[in-house]
Scaffold this active site. Sequence first.
Site, PDB file in Angstrom:
ATOM      1  N   GLU A 155      -4.134   0.852 -32.369  1.00  0.00           N
ATOM      2  CA  GLU A 155      -3.019   1.534 -33.020  1.00  0.00           C
ATOM      3  C   GLU A 155      -3.546   2.859 -33.599  1.00  0.00           C
ATOM      4  OE1 GLU A 155      -0.028  -1.930 -34.564  1.00  0.00           O
ATOM      5  OE2 GLU A 155      -1.863  -1.639 -35.723  1.00  0.00           O
ATOM      6  N   ASN A 193       1.203  -6.004 -36.935  1.00  0.00           N
ATOM      7  CA  ASN A 193       1.290  -6.877 -38.096  1.00  0.00           C
ATOM      8  C   ASN A 193       2.681  -6.908 -38.703  1.00  0.00           C
ATOM      9  OD1 ASN A 193      -1.203  -8.168 -38.355  1.00  0.00           O
ATOM     10  ND2 ASN A 193      -2.145  -6.346 -39.221  1.00  0.00           N
TER      11      ASN A 193
END
Length: 504
Positions: A155, A193
């Site tokens: 990411e 997440n």
Amino acid sequence: MQLGSEQRVAVIGAGAMGRGIAAVAAAAGHEVYLYDQDAGAAAAAPDAIAADWAGLVQRGKWSQPQLDAARRRLRSVVSLEELADASLAIEAIVERLDAKQALLRQLDALLPAAAVLASNTSSLSITALAAGLRHPERVIGLHFFNPATRMKLVEVVSGLATAPALADRLCALMRSWGKTPAPAASTPGFIVNRVARPFYAEALRLLQEGVCAPATLDALLREAGGFAMGPLELMDLIGHDVNFAVTQSVFQAMQQDPRFRPSPLQQELVAAGRLGRKSGRGFYDYDQALPEAETSPPRPAPAALRVHGGLGAAEPLLARLQAGGVRLERESGPAQGWLGWDGLRLALSDGRSATRRAADSGHAGWAVFDLALDYASAPRLALAVADQAAPELAAQAEGVLQAAGLQVSRLDDAAGMAVLRTVAMLANEAADAVGQGVAAADSVDQAMCLGAGYPRGPLTWADRLGNDYVAGALDALHAHYGDGRYRVSPLLRRLALSGGRFHD
């Protein structure tokens, strides 16, 4: 900033993640400096990395000269000052805002203005990490996934102050390292997440309601949903203390949005020290043989079934029923219809409980089955029966699904069942991430497949099911629970109303 292989990379933190990042950078041709407050850990890291590379040589993926050259590019250092000529510094230290901020202040003062400062944080705000630095525009998130040497996803996270072109440059660099970058804005949980929270949350809610046993719920998400692991066994593997802490962090950072509300059930497990595999007990007791999924006994198969309308995504079940020797008699009806037999109406769940469908239709004999990734090959499917249905209808419904070659797991009659509510909530959270500008739809789906191992991106799944169907399932969950966690994402609602899609 252009980072060629001739430029140096500094990695601060010689734990498992730091070593993995250093190994990836060195394998890509960079000279890598490794620093840790524990000088012994930094000194031991290059040899530990080389030992891992030896396995590549043994498997014929690397040559010994390749290993030797990469090992020469790894260098441990004993002071931060020795990192001063690095073009990219990646911190992989303890996941604490104060510790990372203090380190970045030191690096900001030490490294030239053209150098990039990257954090491997999994959840902390990149904006907060950069605040107060002389050059906040050069701070970016590079969130590698463990183990960094094998996991493809990174990411690439921009804070409010990050230079607009920096993400593109770091994405190009990650591709040159053999990684798949997913650019994202700095929001709680970034992509993976954040979007993954419902995978755990819905399982915990079903378990708290006593819908089925843990082993059954895990089997349904694996065997019907196509996920590599069920949510309960995955939480046991991650550790409930870790998983609960991430959920709490995202919940607080999201201003206590009910969509991210932590589970009292998981809180109790943490309080009891039942942390999962690392403590020997979580949802499962690892000192004993693990339980098997609850499976209905064999039931008589029908000779013939009426197919009233269509079965939506579950149409492939009809071919399996015919292969099982069941004669099908089709009649006109809605696209989301049902199978009929002697008072039974058996349908794909639309988010309502079977009991609600019976009450809404005035017909008592309703049973519903769950969503599956692929109805042509799924080995197991969940079934729920309306409270109003005659007792013998449950066995009839089981017999229908068994005739299609399916193992059947009975659930207590819960809205949205197991797989459908999980997929709908994952798609909803992914839609919010896209709608709020966190990441593009392609990046979200790619991140969830590569970073979380999902069998299909949640937005691709929603497109295939129909966004109106997914929004309808969420509406049913919202009506059932009266809980804001099931509110439909504005973007998902818009696509449901227009017939639009997340992907062209």
